[in-house]
Design a protein around this motif. Structure first.
Motif, short mmCIF file in Angstrom:
data_model
loop_
_atom_site.label_atom_id
_atom_site.label_comp_id
_atom_site.label_asym_id
_atom_site.label_seq_id
_atom_site.Cartn_x
_atom_site.Cartn_y
_atom_site.Cartn_z
N ALA A 64 42.42 40.09 47.47
CA ALA A 64 42.76 39.87 48.83
C ALA A 64 43.83 39.11 49.18
CB ALA A 64 41.86 39.56 49.62
N HIS A 65 44.08 38.18 48.26
CA HIS A 65 45.08 37.10 48.39
C HIS A 65 46.48 37.83 47.74
CE1 HIS A 65 47.04 32.95 48.54
NE2 HIS A 65 47.49 33.40 47.12
N LEU A 66 46.35 38.30 46.69
CA LEU A 66 47.51 38.85 45.92
C LEU A 66 47.96 40.00 47.11
CD1 LEU A 66 46.77 38.67 42.22
CD2 LEU A 66 48.08 37.02 43.53
N LEU A 67 47.31 40.84 47.17
CA LEU A 67 47.58 41.79 48.42
C LEU A 67 48.09 41.37 49.53
CD1 LEU A 67 47.14 44.94 48.69
CD2 LEU A 67 45.31 44.47 49.99
N ASN A 68 47.79 40.28 50.00
CA ASN A 68 48.40 39.81 51.34
C ASN A 68 49.73 39.29 50.99
OD1 ASN A 68 48.70 38.83 53.86
ND2 ASN A 68 47.55 36.74 53.57
N LYS A 69 50.09 38.85 49.74
CA LYS A 69 51.21 37.93 49.38
C LYS A 69 52.31 39.31 49.09
CE LYS A 69 50.46 33.69 49.83
NZ LYS A 69 50.97 32.84 50.92
N ALA A 70 51.98 40.24 48.40
CA ALA A 70 52.71 41.41 47.99
C ALA A 70 53.16 42.35 48.90
CB ALA A 70 51.79 41.93 46.72
N LEU A 71 52.21 42.65 49.78
CA LEU A 71 52.52 43.90 50.79
C LEU A 71 52.79 43.30 52.29
CD1 LEU A 71 50.07 46.67 49.61
CD2 LEU A 71 52.62 46.22 49.07
N PRO A 72 53.49 44.01 53.14
CA PRO A 72 53.53 43.51 54.59
C PRO A 72 52.13 43.87 55.10
CG PRO A 72 54.98 45.31 54.23
CD PRO A 72 54.50 44.80 52.81
N VAL A 73 51.74 43.42 56.48
CA VAL A 73 50.45 43.59 56.97
C VAL A 73 50.28 45.06 57.34
CG1 VAL A 73 49.12 42.92 59.14
CG2 VAL A 73 50.51 41.44 57.87
N ARG A 74 51.36 45.78 57.68
CA ARG A 74 51.20 47.12 58.07
C ARG A 74 50.74 48.01 56.89
NH1 ARG A 74 53.01 49.19 62.98
NH2 ARG A 74 53.94 47.45 64.27
#
Length: 72
Positions: free
Chosen positions: A57-67
């Motif tokens: 979840a942390h890496l997903l948050n850093k790699a992709l924009p919120v949308r």
């Protein structure tokens, strides 16, 4: 609103994981024996799984924009 929703989903996932952990350990006891290492092994496995989920979840948050995150 959105951070609260993410927090609640994360809390629900962790709670479900902690509910499944004792059931999995209890199912493994007859197969692996009743030694304490079975409970400890289940604890380590599920804690590692939970930590991996938080890392994902942390890496997903850093790699992709919120949308784009809900699409993943």
């Amino acid at each position: 609103m959105q951070p609260f929703l993410y927090f609640m989903i994360s809390l629900l996932g962790a709670s479900l994981l902690f509910l499944v952990q004792p059931m999995a350990a209890k199912a493994a006891l007859p197969i692996l024996g009743g030694a304490p290492f079975v409970w400890n092994g289940c604890m380590v496995f599920f804690q590692t799984l939970l930590l991996g989920g938080y890392l994902y979840a942390h890496l997903l948050n850093k790699a992709l924009p919120v949308r784009r995150q809900p699409l993943v």
